[in-house]
Write a protein that holds these residues in place. Structure first.
Motif, PDB file in Angstrom:
ATOM      1  N   UNK A 120       0.859  -1.182   0.000  1.00 30.36           N
ATOM      2  CA  UNK A 120       0.000   0.000   0.000  1.00 30.36           C
ATOM      3  C   UNK A 120       0.897   1.234   0.000  1.00 30.36           C
ATOM      4  N   UNK A 121       0.714   2.184  -0.916  1.00 25.77           N
ATOM      5  CA  UNK A 121       1.558   3.386  -0.919  1.00 25.77           C
ATOM      6  C   UNK A 121       1.567   4.112   0.419  1.00 25.77           C
ATOM      7  N   UNK A 122       0.398   4.152   1.091  1.00 30.07           N
ATOM      8  CA  UNK A 122       0.320   4.844   2.376  1.00 30.07           C
ATOM      9  C   UNK A 122       1.224   4.191   3.413  1.00 30.07           C
ATOM     10  N   UNK A 123       1.166   2.871   3.479  1.00 28.43           N
ATOM     11  CA  UNK A 123       1.961   2.162   4.476  1.00 28.43           C
ATOM     12  C   UNK A 123       3.443   2.149   4.099  1.00 28.43           C
ATOM     13  N   UNK A 124       3.749   2.134   2.812  1.00 30.34           N
ATOM     14  CA  UNK A 124       5.143   2.257   2.401  1.00 30.34           C
ATOM     15  C   UNK A 124       5.718   3.604   2.816  1.00 30.34           C
ATOM     16  N   UNK A 125       4.901   4.651   2.685  1.00 37.33           N
ATOM     17  CA  UNK A 125       5.353   5.979   3.110  1.00 37.33           C
ATOM     18  C   UNK A 125       5.551   6.021   4.621  1.00 37.33           C
ATOM     19  N   UNK A 126       4.617   5.443   5.367  1.00 38.50           N
ATOM     20  CA  UNK A 126       4.767   5.365   6.821  1.00 38.50           C
ATOM     21  C   UNK A 126       6.045   4.623   7.193  1.00 38.50           C
ATOM     22  N   UNK A 127       6.290   3.527   6.529  1.00 37.20           N
ATOM     23  CA  UNK A 127       7.468   2.711   6.817  1.00 37.20           C
ATOM     24  C   UNK A 127       8.751   3.498   6.557  1.00 37.20           C
ATOM     25  N   UNK A 128       8.817   4.180   5.409  1.00 35.36           N
ATOM     26  CA  UNK A 128      10.027   4.933   5.070  1.00 35.36           C
ATOM     27  C   UNK A 128      10.287   6.057   6.071  1.00 35.36           C
ATOM     28  N   UNK A 221     -14.341  -2.043   5.051  1.00 36.19           N
ATOM     29  CA  UNK A 221     -13.119  -2.185   5.832  1.00 36.19           C
ATOM     30  C   UNK A 221     -12.550  -0.819   6.137  1.00 36.19           C
ATOM     31  N   UNK A 222     -12.233  -0.570   7.403  1.00 35.02           N
ATOM     32  CA  UNK A 222     -11.532   0.653   7.790  1.00 35.02           C
ATOM     33  C   UNK A 222     -10.196   0.270   8.408  1.00 35.02           C
ATOM     34  N   UNK A 223      -9.182   1.065   8.095  1.00 29.99           N
ATOM     35  CA  UNK A 223      -7.832   0.821   8.582  1.00 29.99           C
ATOM     36  C   UNK A 223      -7.291   2.108   9.187  1.00 29.99           C
ATOM     37  N   UNK A 224      -6.644   1.994  10.326  1.00 36.64           N
ATOM     38  CA  UNK A 224      -6.045   3.144  10.986  1.00 36.64           C
ATOM     39  C   UNK A 224      -4.670   2.764  11.516  1.00 36.64           C
ATOM     40  N   UNK A 225      -3.764   3.730  11.502  1.00 37.68           N
ATOM     41  CA  UNK A 225      -2.431   3.505  12.052  1.00 37.68           C
ATOM     42  C   UNK A 225      -1.891   4.832  12.562  1.00 37.68           C
ATOM     43  N   UNK A 226      -1.194   4.750  13.699  1.00 35.14           N
ATOM     44  CA  UNK A 226      -0.572   5.941  14.277  1.00 35.14           C
ATOM     45  C   UNK A 226       0.740   5.522  14.918  1.00 35.14           C
ATOM     46  N   UNK A 227       1.769   6.332  14.723  1.00 38.12           N
ATOM     47  CA  UNK A 227       3.063   6.067  15.343  1.00 38.12           C
ATOM     48  C   UNK A 227       3.603   7.363  15.925  1.00 38.12           C
ATOM     49  N   UNK A 229       6.731   8.978  17.733  1.00 38.88           N
ATOM     50  CA  UNK A 229       8.155   8.807  18.010  1.00 38.88           C
ATOM     51  C   UNK A 229       8.751  10.110  18.498  1.00 38.88           C
ATOM     52  N   UNK A 230      10.041  10.128  18.668  1.00 37.61           N
ATOM     53  CA  UNK A 230      10.706  11.320  19.179  1.00 37.61           C
ATOM     54  C   UNK A 230      10.646  12.435  18.136  1.00 37.61           C
ATOM     55  N   UNK A 231       9.837  13.456  18.420  1.00 39.96           N
ATOM     56  CA  UNK A 231       9.740  14.612  17.541  1.00 39.96           C
ATOM     57  C   UNK A 231       8.822  14.455  16.353  1.00 39.96           C
ATOM     58  N   UNK A 232       8.025  13.382  16.293  1.00 36.81           N
ATOM     59  CA  UNK A 232       7.129  13.227  15.145  1.00 36.81           C
ATOM     60  C   UNK A 232       5.918  12.385  15.519  1.00 36.81           C
ATOM     61  N   UNK A 233       4.855  12.546  14.722  1.00 35.42           N
ATOM     62  CA  UNK A 233       3.632  11.762  14.847  1.00 35.42           C
ATOM     63  C   UNK A 233       3.131  11.453  13.450  1.00 35.42           C
ATOM     64  N   UNK A 234       2.953  10.166  13.149  1.00 34.00           N
ATOM     65  CA  UNK A 234       2.416   9.720  11.867  1.00 34.00           C
ATOM     66  C   UNK A 234       0.993   9.240  12.087  1.00 34.00           C
ATOM     67  N   UNK A 235       0.076   9.688  11.240  1.00 34.76           N
ATOM     68  CA  UNK A 235      -1.320   9.299  11.372  1.00 34.76           C
ATOM     69  C   UNK A 235      -1.886   8.888  10.017  1.00 34.76           C
ATOM     70  N   UNK A 236      -2.558   7.744   9.993  1.00 31.79           N
ATOM     71  CA  UNK A 236      -3.211   7.270   8.777  1.00 31.79           C
ATOM     72  C   UNK A 236      -4.602   6.774   9.109  1.00 31.79           C
ATOM     73  N   UNK A 261      -1.003  10.583  -2.557  1.00 38.49           N
ATOM     74  CA  UNK A 261      -0.541   9.231  -2.823  1.00 38.49           C
ATOM     75  C   UNK A 261      -0.902   8.801  -4.243  1.00 38.49           C
ATOM     76  N   UNK A 262      -0.050   7.957  -4.857  1.00 31.70           N
ATOM     77  CA  UNK A 262      -0.286   7.549  -6.242  1.00 31.70           C
ATOM     78  C   UNK A 262      -1.516   6.677  -6.388  1.00 31.70           C
ATOM     79  N   UNK A 263      -2.217   6.857  -7.492  1.00 34.73           N
ATOM     80  CA  UNK A 263      -3.383   6.048  -7.804  1.00 34.73           C
ATOM     81  C   UNK A 263      -3.041   5.133  -8.973  1.00 34.73           C
ATOM     82  N   UNK A 264      -3.889   4.202  -9.261  1.00 39.81           N
ATOM     83  CA  UNK A 264      -3.672   3.335 -10.411  1.00 39.81           C
ATOM     84  C   UNK A 264      -3.657   1.884 -10.009  1.00 39.81           C
TER      85      UNK A 264
END
Length: 319
Positions: A120-128, A221-227, A229-236, A261-264
């Motif tokens: 998933x582009x969103x989760x790949x971005x979160x991972x990076x 289906x709904x998906x949520x993720x939050x991380x 960390x030190x100095x940052x917060x990621x939310x999806x 995020x890319x579509x296609x």
């Protein structure tokens, strides 16, 4: 041209067939299913696995069968010398894993497990972003849907599906383990006959992941993720208009950013393409069976924790 046989034509089988039809250099040879479905078939239908898998023009077997049938299908494909794409999870029970390991090593074939969140582009971005910032913190994930429908209600049979823990939450187990590192301890509680679960993962680096899985929600289906960390917060959130937000704190104060995020291509097409590319390059697949085993071990530990009402290490369930 790679010839592909699809085993199973339920929800995931249809998703994979549609993805395969969009990939260049791939030919769908046939589909195995016990129950014919009305409509126009995209390839010949087989009511037995072996006649399809043994065809000389089949190079890859794409397994989309219910979880409790994974082992049988993998062993057949490996025996026939076919490369294997296997929908998650790897297998239902820990004692089945060595047979898969031995079969693919003996046959010299590649096996990739479909942990699709990694595509998933969103989760790949979160991972990076997480890796760039040290991949350490406190994560929260949620995945909610209505009860899925399968042949003979196999999802509702925990002995066959593993319930919401092994079938649904494993997506987040894999992503959190991939992003925050190995898991040393798992604590889980389930309710509603295995249709709801809350799981906490303690990672080797001290990170915590809190994961909710539910089959008690409205359709969809709904998906949520939050991380955090030190100095940052990621939310999806899959239900948000802007699904991915990144909050950072620097010397000049707090700032927020949203990503387009890319579509296609669907994530399912992207993961299959990645597997086929690895075969053509004679490289290990993006998600090896060893990586999939580590993620499913977290799910098995969660099931054991829910049963024993104590924390469980994944090492307890995988020798």
């Amino acid at each position: 041209m790679l010839g592909v046989a699809v085993l199973g034509y339920g929800t995931m089988g249809r998703v994979h067939v549609e993805a395969l039809r969009r990939i260049q250099g791939v030919r769908l040879v046939g589909i195995y299913t016990r129950r014919p479905v009305p409509g126009v078939w995209p390839a010949p239908r087989y009511d037995e696995m072996k006649p399809l898998v043994t065809r000389k023009d089949v190079h890859v077997v794409d397994i989309c069968l219910p979880t409790h049938l994974h082992l049988e299908a993998v062993l057949l494909a490996a025996e026939c010398g076919k490369h294997i794409f296997l929908e998650k999870p790897l297998v239902r029970r820990p004692e089945e894993a060595p047979a898969i390991r031995d079969a693919i090593k003996r046959a010299g074939v590649q096996l990739m497990v479909g942990h699709v969140l990694r595509f998933f582009p969103e989760y790949q971005q979160l991972h990076r972003i997480a890796l760039a910032r040290g991949a350490k913190g406190v994560a929260g994930a949620a995945r909610r849907s209505s009860m899925p429908v399968g042949e003979d209600d196999w999802y509702g049979d925990v002995g066959k599906s593993g319930g919401v823990v092994l079938d649904l939450s494993i997506h987040d187990f894999d992503f959190c383990r991939w992003t925050l590192g190995p898991v040393r301890e798992v604590f889980c509680r389930t309710a509603a006959g295995g249709r709801y679960a809350l799981t906490t993962l303690v990672h080797d680096n001290g990170s915590l992941s809190h994961i909710e899985g539910s089959w008690l929600d409205a359709p969809g289906l709904t998906m949520e993720f939050e991380l955090a960390g030190k100095g940052y917060l990621l939310q999806y959130s899959s239900s948000a208009v802007v699904p991915l937000r990144v909050w950072t704190r620097g010397d000049d104060g707090a700032g927020a950013g949203a990503f387009r995020l890319p579509l296609g291509k669907t994530p399912y097409q992207r993961e299959l393409e990645a597997f086929f590319d690895s075969l053509r390059r004679n490289e290990a697949p993006p998600v090896t069976w060893e990586a999939a085993l580590e993620s499913v071990a977290v799910a098995w530990a969660a099931l054991r924790s829910a049963e024993s009402r104590r924390p469980v290490s994944p090492k307890e369930v995988v020798s």
